[in-house]
Write a protein that holds these residues in place. Sequence first.
Motif, PDB file in Angstrom:
ATOM      1  N   CYS A  37      17.998 -23.092 -21.702  1.00 53.50           N
ATOM      2  CA  CYS A  37      16.560 -23.268 -21.453  1.00 53.50           C
ATOM      3  C   CYS A  37      15.815 -21.935 -21.500  1.00 53.50           C
ATOM      4  O   CYS A  37      14.781 -21.821 -22.166  1.00 53.50           O
ATOM      5  CB  CYS A  37      16.333 -23.955 -20.118  1.00 53.50           C
ATOM      6  SG  CYS A  37      16.971 -25.646 -20.037  1.00 53.50           S
ATOM      7  N   LEU A  38      16.330 -20.923 -20.822  1.00 58.65           N
ATOM      8  CA  LEU A  38      15.652 -19.625 -20.805  1.00 58.65           C
ATOM      9  C   LEU A  38      15.742 -18.931 -22.166  1.00 58.65           C
ATOM     10  O   LEU A  38      14.842 -18.176 -22.549  1.00 58.65           O
ATOM     11  CB  LEU A  38      16.262 -18.726 -19.730  1.00 58.65           C
ATOM     12  CG  LEU A  38      16.101 -19.203 -18.277  1.00 58.65           C
ATOM     13  CD1 LEU A  38      16.845 -18.268 -17.322  1.00 58.65           C
ATOM     14  CD2 LEU A  38      14.634 -19.300 -17.887  1.00 58.65           C
ATOM     15  N   GLY A  39      16.809 -19.188 -22.897  1.00 55.65           N
ATOM     16  CA  GLY A  39      16.958 -18.584 -24.220  1.00 55.65           C
ATOM     17  C   GLY A  39      15.917 -19.051 -25.209  1.00 55.65           C
ATOM     18  O   GLY A  39      15.647 -18.367 -26.208  1.00 55.65           O
ATOM     19  N   GLY A  40      15.293 -20.201 -24.928  1.00 59.03           N
ATOM     20  CA  GLY A  40      14.241 -20.701 -25.811  1.00 59.03           C
ATOM     21  C   GLY A  40      13.076 -19.742 -25.950  1.00 59.03           C
ATOM     22  O   GLY A  40      12.317 -19.809 -26.926  1.00 59.03           O
ATOM     23  N   ASN A  41      12.922 -18.828 -24.984  1.00 63.46           N
ATOM     24  CA  ASN A  41      11.829 -17.848 -25.062  1.00 63.46           C
ATOM     25  C   ASN A  41      12.115 -16.722 -26.045  1.00 63.46           C
ATOM     26  O   ASN A  41      11.234 -15.903 -26.317  1.00 63.46           O
ATOM     27  CB  ASN A  41      11.577 -17.245 -23.674  1.00 63.46           C
ATOM     28  CG  ASN A  41      10.782 -18.179 -22.782  1.00 63.46           C
ATOM     29  OD1 ASN A  41      10.003 -18.994 -23.257  1.00 63.46           O
ATOM     30  ND2 ASN A  41      10.982 -18.059 -21.480  1.00 63.46           N
ATOM     31  N   GLY A  42      13.327 -16.679 -26.571  1.00 66.01           N
ATOM     32  CA  GLY A  42      13.730 -15.553 -27.408  1.00 66.01           C
ATOM     33  C   GLY A  42      13.159 -15.523 -28.803  1.00 66.01           C
ATOM     34  O   GLY A  42      13.259 -14.506 -29.489  1.00 66.01           O
ATOM     35  N   SER A  43      12.560 -16.622 -29.260  1.00 69.12           N
ATOM     36  CA  SER A  43      11.963 -16.625 -30.599  1.00 69.12           C
ATOM     37  C   SER A  43      10.912 -17.734 -30.682  1.00 69.12           C
ATOM     38  O   SER A  43      10.914 -18.660 -29.870  1.00 69.12           O
ATOM     39  CB  SER A  43      13.035 -16.835 -31.677  1.00 69.12           C
ATOM     40  OG  SER A  43      13.385 -18.202 -31.780  1.00 69.12           O
ATOM     41  N   PRO A  44      10.040 -17.677 -31.686  1.00 70.41           N
ATOM     42  CA  PRO A  44       9.009 -18.707 -31.834  1.00 70.41           C
ATOM     43  C   PRO A  44       9.565 -20.098 -32.105  1.00 70.41           C
ATOM     44  O   PRO A  44       8.884 -21.094 -31.831  1.00 70.41           O
ATOM     45  CB  PRO A  44       8.197 -18.213 -33.038  1.00 70.41           C
ATOM     46  CG  PRO A  44       8.444 -16.758 -33.097  1.00 70.41           C
ATOM     47  CD  PRO A  44       9.849 -16.565 -32.631  1.00 70.41           C
TER      48      PRO A  44
END
Length: 446
Positions: free
Chosen positions: A385-392
């Motif tokens: 879930c938090l990794g979703g912020n890593g790219s558009p």
Amino acid sequence: MFWTATAIFLVAYALIISEKIHKTKVALFGAALTLITKVLLQHEAFNDMDLGVDWNVIFLLISMMVIINIMTKTGVFQYVAIKCAKVAKGEPFRIMILFAIITAVGSAFLDNVTTVLLLVPVTLLIAEQLEINPIPYLITEALASNIGGTATLIGDPPNIMIASKAGLSFMDFIYHLTPAIIIIFLLWMLAWKVLFGKRLHVRDDLKKRVMSLQEREQITNPVLLKKSLFVLSLTIFGFMLHGVFHYEPATVALMGATTLLLISGEEPQSILAEVEWPTIFFFIGLFIIIGGIVKVGLVADMSRAMIAVTNPQPDNMTMLAMVMLWFSAICSAIVDNIPFVATMNPLLIDMIHKIYGLESGTATVEHIQHLAMMPVWWSLALGACLGGNGSPIGASANVIVIGLSEKAGYKISFAQFLKYGVPVMILTVFLAMIYIYVRYFMLKWY
């Protein structure tokens, strides 16, 4: 097939990053190549939810866009925008914090896509009134939606998938993940204060102008507003209880959208024309491309290698939990977290069979929920879930925010999103790692 699928994915990803060709064109052409080369067969692409298009996501997006397009005609977003600006006294950073909190809480109890669809129009209107650049606000909301959605079982689809496979309840997520997300969110806001606290400015005359506006005057169609709020409330209630009634969120949203379309008196041509179709088709193409690399085993091979390197032991999963957290975050930033978690779930179950010397398919709830395994499950959820912020393209909310921003005339480039998203991903995953280690491996607080 392995190298064909990998090549299509890598080239498509490179072109999306370069932004020389519109991302929707790239995704659709890549999807067509995946089908024409038979990496993914047509029935797999459109009928297999594990490999192809996730129609639940697609129809959730379309349905919520229809509801919002109808609500736009009532003036309610102008009303909310002015109200929020007044609560924040016209201070730009206060507005950013207020919207981040609303987005995070909304994403925890609805879903992050629905929340950003509701907040983006309001944000654009406030930015217009205060004559400020909305892009930092929109990116902040996308990031907040992914952080907030991690807190509960229903906040983000990967959590639902993990709960189903591991037999975890709604309250399990509240007990284990919500404290972590509260800590992470507060520390992120402190970092945001340092970054934006002194950079965001608005002229005093613009603040006074906003404070003098009468929000009630913005409601142009009270009858349609009542109908819209009634249907939206029922839809949100349905989202919160979809697990009880065993309806997919898309079914609930579709019922709400069609009901409002029926009772609103609006012409379907104009409402449907306003749906963000380029974003919808980008998702469809991306699902098919990613389905190709999932089918040929690229994601599974990487996951097996990760598990083998950590060499997990029956009563010591420390290394696996730490590596799982970062591996999940990085993979979820590159590919969508839904197919990633769909791949990891059976691999973890298979690992449980091997660790405990069980025959395939014989693991019980006691094995799956063994105390040593729980930090691994929570690491998977936090990382995905938090990794979703890593790219558009790491999370659905990111794609939606970028699409709506572009439609409004504010283009968010791939690099611009990375400038904000990657540091936030690293910070939040690092904090999650500390939380996992301290809570489960130092304090033994299960």
